[in-house]
Write an enzyme that holds these catalytic residues in place. Structure first.
Site, PDB file in Angstrom:
ATOM      1  N   GLY A 154       1.015  -1.216   0.332  1.00 13.60           N
ATOM      2  CA  GLY A 154      -0.315  -0.197  -0.395  1.00 13.60           C
ATOM      3  C   GLY A 154       1.023   1.247  -0.449  1.00 13.60           C
ATOM      4  N   PHE A 214       1.806   9.947   2.704  1.00 14.90           N
ATOM      5  CA  PHE A 214       2.705   9.841   4.294  1.00 14.90           C
ATOM      6  C   PHE A 214       3.886   9.101   3.851  1.00 14.90           C
ATOM      7  CE2 PHE A 214      -0.375  13.202   6.022  1.00 14.90           C
ATOM      8  CZ  PHE A 214       0.369  14.176   6.012  1.00 14.90           C
ATOM      9  N   GLY A 215       3.125   8.118   3.366  1.00 12.35           N
ATOM     10  CA  GLY A 215       4.585   7.016   3.008  1.00 12.35           C
ATOM     11  C   GLY A 215       4.094   5.464   2.650  1.00 12.35           C
ATOM     12  N   LYS A 230       4.769   0.741   7.848  1.00  8.42           N
ATOM     13  CA  LYS A 230       4.509   1.571   7.235  1.00  8.42           C
ATOM     14  C   LYS A 230       5.862   2.950   7.196  1.00  8.42           C
ATOM     15  CE  LYS A 230       1.408   5.937   8.100  1.00  8.42           C
ATOM     16  NZ  LYS A 230       0.501   6.452   8.535  1.00  8.42           N
ATOM     17  N   ASP A 286      -8.919  11.330   9.363  1.00  6.99           N
ATOM     18  CA  ASP A 286      -9.754  10.756   8.070  1.00  6.99           C
ATOM     19  C   ASP A 286     -10.228   8.950   8.178  1.00  6.99           C
ATOM     20  OD1 ASP A 286      -8.929  10.955   5.474  1.00  6.99           O
ATOM     21  OD2 ASP A 286      -6.885  10.432   5.904  1.00  6.99           O
TER      22      ASP A 286
END
Length: 916
Positions: free
Chosen positions: A586, A590-591, A608, A713
Site C-alpha cells: 500500500g 505520507f509513505g 509503514k 481521516d
C-alpha cells in the site's frame, strides 16, 4: 409734531410687519423645500440599503428556501427576515443571519449599508475573503463572522470601523498576520481570532487598545515574542494564547530569552483567564505570577517550563483551574496548593515531579478533577485526599511510584466517573461502591485472583481495563463484560471464557461427581523436581542466548507514554527483504506500507515507512505516535513499535510497525479489483459487525479516552480487517488530541495542521474546530458516509453526485423507494431473492433493519453538526439493529438445528444463502 411721530410709528410697524411676513413666507418655503430634499435623500438612502441587501443575497450560492422567503417586494425590506431598521430614518442598522446554512461569498455591497451597527453572519459556510468595503461601516459596533470558511487576510482598513466594540472572526481559515491598523480601534473590548491560520508576530501596537477586555488568538500559527505592550492592557480579563508557536513572553520589553518573565506582574489584577497552553515557552514559572490575584483559570500546560512549581500559586484566592501538565517541572508538589480552596480542576500530569502527595490537598473540598499521572511521585497516598467526596470527574494517579495499599477510603468516591490506577504496583482496595464509574483502568498492577464480580454490577461502566495483571479463572459474563469491545484483559494468561471478542480460551468443564484418583505423591515428587531443574537450566541458557542476539536491547519508555521494544533500520530492512517491491502492499500521502516477518517466530508485520520529503510527514509521525501511544482498544490497530533513526545512507528514517492484517482494507472488499470480485463479498451480518467494530473504536476515542482523540481521516482504506474480518481503525496520521477545559474540548498542538482529510468524507462547509462539536464535524460525518458506502457499495465521490447532490441526499431520497434496490447486491444476491427461503423470512422486518442502518448513516452525515448523533448513540442503535437482525434469521427454520444459532452467528445464515 406728535402727528408726525405717530405716522412714523405706523410706517415702522408696517415695514416690520411686511418684513416679518416675508421672512415667514421664506422660512416656510425653505422648510418645505428642505423636507422635499430630505425626503428624496432618505428615499435614495433606503433604495441603496435595499439594493445592497439584494446584492448580498445574490452572492450566496445556496441557502434554505425559507431564509429569504420574505425578501421580495411584497414587504418593505425593513420587514425582511434578519433585517433591523431604525425607526426614524428606516435605514438598516442590523443584519443577523447566523446559523442559516448560507453558502457563498460575502458581497462587497455590505459596505453600502452605511448605517449598519451590528452584522452577524456567524455559523454559516461562507467562503472567499472578507471584502475590504466593510471598512466603510463607520457606525459598526458588533462584527461577528465566526464559524465560517472565510480565507485571505484580515483587512487592514477594518480600522475605518472606529466604533467597533466586539470583533469575532474566529473559526475560519484566515491567514497572514494581524494588521497593525487594528490597534486604532480604541473602543474595542473583545477581539476573537482563534482557530484560524494566522501567522506572523503579535503586533506591538495591540497595547494601544486601552479598552480591551478579552483577547483570544489561540489555535493559530503565530510565532515570536508576545510584546511587552500587552502589559498596558489594564482592563484585560481574558488572555488566551494557546497552541501557537510563541516562544517569548517579554512583558518587561527588555528580555528575550524565551522565558515567562517576572514582570508578568504588570498584567492587570483583573485578569481572570490566562491560557498559554501548547506554545514553546521555557524557563521557570515566576513567583510573581501570584500578583494576578483575579485569576480563576491558569493554563500553562504543554510548554517547556522547568524548575519547581512556585509556592506563591497557592496564594491565588480565586483559582478554579490550574493546568501545568506536559512540561518538565521537577521538585515536590508545594503544600501551599492546599490553600486553593476554590480549585475545581488540578492537572499536573506528565512532568517529573517527585515526593509524596502533600496532605494539605485534602483541603481542596471542591476539587472535581485531579490528574497526577506520569510523574515520579512516591510514598503513600493520603487517605484524606483520596476520599474527597467532591471528586466526581477523574482521579488519575497512574504511572507513578506510590507504595503500600491504596486507602480504602477510595471506595467513598461513589460519584466518580473515571478512575485510573494503572501501573502503580500497589494493592487495590474494594471498589464495589463506585457505582458511578464510566472508565476504570487498573492495568499493569500485578493484581491476582479472580476478577471481582462487582465490576459487572456497575451500571454506568463503559470501559474497563484489567490488562497486564495476574487475574485467573472465568471472565464474568454480565454488565460491562457483555460488550467485548469495552473490556481489555490481555496479558492475563490464566483467564478463560468471556465474550468471543476477548479471544480467550474456553474454560474447562467442571468435573462433578467424578471420583478422584488417589496417587502416591512420593512416587512422582522426585521425577517432577528433576524435570523442573532441567527445564529451568534450559530456559536460563535460552534467555542468555536471546539477550546476546538482541545485543542488549531493552524496552525504553517513549516520549508519548508507552513502552515499546527497540527496533532499528537494519531489522526492518531485513524483515521486508530490503523493502522489496514484491512486499509493497500500500501507499498513502505520507509513505508506503510493506509486509514482512519479524523475530525468530517470523511474526507477520506491516511496516509503514514515512516519506519525510512530503510536507507534514513529521507532524503526521508525531500525531500517530501520540494518538496511539496511550490508547488501547480491540478495534484500533495496535502499534507494535516505532523506528526513528537513520538508514544506510545516513538519512532520517521513521517507520511504524503494526500487526499484519491478512484481509487487507475494507476498501478492497467494497470495491474489489476484477480478479477479486468473486472472492471478496461481505454478507449483511459481516457488514453489521464491521459497522459496530468501527463505531466502537470511535466511541472509545471520543468518549472513553482520558483525552478524546479525533481520527480526522476515517474512510474504508483506513479500516483493516483481520483473519476473522474484525475491523481495526488505522492510520492516525491526521489525528488530533482534544484537551478538556471546563467540560469543553479543544484540539492539541500535535495535530497535523492544515491537512483537511479526504474529499467525500468531509462535511460540506466543515467547521474545523468548534469545541466539542468538532468531533461531529469530522469523525461522525465521515462515519455516516462510510456506513452508507458499506451497505450500498457506492463511493461518496461519484460522477452522479454534482453540485449539492451527494451520497447522503441520494440515500435519503432512495429510502422512499424500494430499499433493496440501493443495497449492495453482493450482500443480497438479488438473483436468489425469489427462492423459498427468502419467502419464509419476514421480508418487511429485514427491510426495516436495513432502513434503520441507513437512517443511522443519514443522521451521522447531516449537514448541520448539531443534528448529528454521537458515537455512543450509534453503537447503541446498531446493537439493537443487530439483535433484531439475528432474531429475524431465527424465524427461517423452526427445526432444532436452527435453534442452535446462538453458538455461531455465521451458522444463522447457512440456512438461507439468499441473505448472505
Amino acid at each position: 409734531m406728535h402727528k408726525k411721530m405717530a405716522e412714523l410709528r405706523l410706517l415702522n410697524l408696517y415695514l416690520i410687519s411686511s418684513i416679518s411676513f416675508k421672512l415667514i413666507i421664506a422660512f416656510l418655503i425653505l422648510k418645505l423645500t428642505g423636507s422635499i430634499i430630505f425626503a428624496e435623500a432618505a428615499h435614495l438612502g433606503n433604495d441603496t440599503d435595499k439594493l445592497a441587501l439584494l446584492d448580498i443575497k445574490s452572492h450566496l450560492t445556496d441557502y434554505p428556501v425559507d431564509v429569504f422567503s420574505t425578501w421580495n417586494d411584497s414587504l418593505n425590506f425593513c420587514q425582511w427576515k434578519g433585517v433591523t431598521c431604525s425607526n426614524r430614518r428606516q435605514r438598516v442598522i442590523g443584519l443577523s443571519l447566523e446559523r442559516m446554512n448560507l453558502y457563498g461569498n460575502l458581497s462587497p455591497s455590505i459596505g453600502n449599508l452605511s448605517f449598519l451597527q451590528a452584522l452577524d453572519l456567524s455559523e454559516n459556510s461562507l467562503d472567499g475573503s472578507i471584502p475590504p468595503e466593510i471598512g466603510r461601516l463607520t457606525r459598526l459596533k458588533n462584527l461577528n463572522l465566526s464559524f465560517n470558511s472565510l480565507a485571505g487576510g484580515i483587512p487592514g482598513n477594518l480600522s475605518g470601523c472606529y466604533n467597533l466594540v466586539n470583533v469575532s472572526l474566529d473559526h475560519n481559515f484566515l491567514k497572514q498576520q494581524i494588521p497593525w491598523e487594528i490597534a486604532t480601534l480604541l473602543k474595542l473590548e473583545r477581539l476573537y481570532l482563534s482557530n484560524n491560520n494566522i501567522t506572523g508576530r503579535f503586533p506591538a501596537s495591540i497595547g494601544n487598545l486601552s479598552s480591551l477586555q478579552e483577547i483570544d488568538v489561540s489555535y493559530n500559527d503565530m510565532e515570536g515574542e508576545i510584546p511587552g505592550t500587552i502589559g498596558s492592557l489594564t482592563n484585560l480579563t481574558l488572555l488566551y494564547l494557546a497552541l501557537n508557536h510563541l516562544k517569548v513572553l517579554d512583558i518587561s520589553m527588555n528580555q528575550f530569552g524565551g522565558k515567562l518573565t517576572s514582570s508578568i506582574a504588570n498584567l492587570s489584577s483583573q485578569l481572570n483567564w490566562l491560557n498559554m497552553y501548547g506554545n514553546s515557552i521555557s524557563g521557570s514559572i515566576p513567583e510573581e505570577i501570584a500578583s494576578l490575584v483575579g485569576l480563576n483559570t491558569l493554563i500553562l500546560a504543554e510548554n517547556l517550563f522547568t524548575g519547581n512549581i512556585p509556592t506563591s500559586i497557592g496564594t491565588l484566592p480565586n483559582l478554579q483551574e490550574l493546568s501545568l501538565g506536559e512540561n518538565h517541572l521537577t521538585g515536590e508538589i508545594p503544600s501551599s496548593l492546599g490553600n486553593l480552596t476554590q480549585l475545581l480542576e488540578l492537572y499536573l500530569f506528565n512532568n517529573s515531579l517527585e515526593g509524596s502527595l502533600p496532605s494539605t490537598l485534602s483541603n481542596l473540598k471542591r476539587l472535581q478533577d485531579a490528574r497526577f499521572c506520569h510523574n515520579r511521585l512516591n510514598g503513600t497516598i493520603p487517605p484524606e485526599f483520596i476520599s474527597l467526596r467532591s471528586l466526581t470527574i477523574t482521579l488519575n494517579l497512574s504511572h507513578n511510584s506510590f507504595i503500600g495499599p491504596l486507602p480504602a477510603e477510595v471506595g467513598n468516591l461513589k460519584f466518580l466517573t473515571a478512575l485510573d490506577f494503572s501501573q502503580l504496583s500497589v494493592r487495590i482496595p474494594d471498589l464495589s461502591r463506585l457505582r458511578g464509574l464510566e472508565y476504570l483502568d487498573l492495568s499493569a498492577n500485578n493484581l491476582s485472583g479472580q476478577i471481582p464480580e462487582y465490576f459487572a454490577n456497575f451500571p454506568s461502566l463503559m470501559n474497563l481495563n484489567l490488562s497486564y495483571n495476574n487475574f485467573e479463572g472465568e471472565v464474568p459474563a454480565a454488565g460491562v463484560f457483555k460488550n467485548g469491545s469495552a473490556v481489555q484483559v490481555y496479558g492475563n494468561n490464566k483467564l478463560c471464557g468471556g465474550m468471543p471478542q476477548l479471544h480467550l480460551q474456553p474454560c474447562p468443564e467442571k468435573d462433578i461427581g467424578r471420583p478422584k484418583k488417589h496417587v502416591n505423591l512420593k512416587l512422582i515428587l522426585a521425577p517432577v523436581i528433576v524435570c523442573s531443574c532441567l527445564l529451568l537450566l534450559f530456559f536460563s541458557m535460552l534467555l542468555l542466548r536471546s539477550k546476546s542476539l538482541l545485543r542488549g536491547a531493552n524496552f525504553p519508555k517513549s516520549s508519548f507514554g508507552r513502552v515499546y521494544p527497540r527496533i532499528n533500520f537494519k531489522e526492518l530492512h531485513d524483515a521486508t527483504e530490503g523493502f522489496a517491491s514484491k512486499n509493497l502492499i500500500g501507499a498513502g500521502s505520507f509513505g508506503t506500507v510493506y509486509v514482512g516477518t519479524l523475530g525468530p517466530g517470523e511474526v507477520p508485520i506491516a511496516v509503514k515507512v514515512l516519506n519525510l520529503q512530503q510536507r507534514g510527514a513529521s507532524k503526521s509521525f508525531m500525531a500517530e505516535c501520540k494518538a496511539l501511544g496511550n490508547i488501547r482498544h480491540r478495534n484500533l490497530v495496535k502499534l507494535v513499535t516505532v523506528c526513528s533513526g537513520t538508514d544506510y545512507k545516513g538519512k532520517d528514517f521513521k517507520a511504524f510497525v503494526y500487526p499484519y492484517m491478512s484481509n487487507g482494507s475494507l476498501e478492497t472488499w467494497l470495491h474489489p479489483e476484477d480478479d477479486l470480485s468473486q472472492d471478496r463479498n461481505l454478507n449483511l451480518l459481516q457488514r453489521i459487525n464491521i459497522a459496530i467494530d468501527i463505531a466502537s473504536a470511535l466511541q472509545y476515542l471520543h468518549h472513553q479516552c482520558e483525552f478524546p482523540v479525533i481520527h480526522c481521516d476515517l474512510k474504508p482504506s483506513n479500516v483493516l480487517l483481520d483473519d476473522d474480518l474484525t475491523a481495526h481503525v488505522s492510520d492516525f496520521g491526521l489525528a488530533k488530541l482534544l484537551l478538556r477545559f471546563r467540560g469543553e474540548a479543544y484540539p492539541s498542538q500535535f495535530s497535523s495542521l492544515g491537512i483537511k482529510g479526504t474529499i467525500g468524507y468531509i462535511a460540506p462547509g466543515e467547521r474545523v474546530w468548534h469545541g466539542k462539536p468538532c468531533i461531529n464535524s469530522r469523525d461522525v460525518y465521515s462515519y455516516g458516509i462510510l456506513l452508507l458506502e458499506l451497505f450500498t457499495g457506492r463511493r461518496p465521490v461519484n460522477e452522479a453526485f454534482k453540485d449539492n447532490f451527494n451520497l447522503h441526499n441520494f440515500i435519503k431520497l432512495a429510502l422512499l423507494d424500494e430499499v433493496l434496490k440501493i443495497i449492495d447486491q453482493s450482500a443480497l444476491h438479488e438473483e436468489d431473492l425469489k427462492d423459498d427461503c427468502l419467502r419464509e423470512l419476514n421480508k418487511e422486518l429485514m427491510i426495516d433493519c436495513l432502513v434503520s442502518i441507513l437512517q443511522i448513516g443519514i443522521a451521522c452525515s447531516s449537514e448541520n453538526p448539531q443534528d448529528r448523533i454521537n458515537m455512543m448513540q450509534v453503537v447503541h442503535k446498531l446493537a439493537s439493529v443487530k439483535e433484531s437482525f439475528l432474531g429475524l434469521v431465527k424465524t427461517i427454520d423452526s427445526s432444532p438445528e436452527s435453534r442452535n444459532i446462538e453458538s455461531d452467528e455465521q451458522n444463522e445464515f447457512d440456512k438461507c444463502p439468499a441473505v448472505i
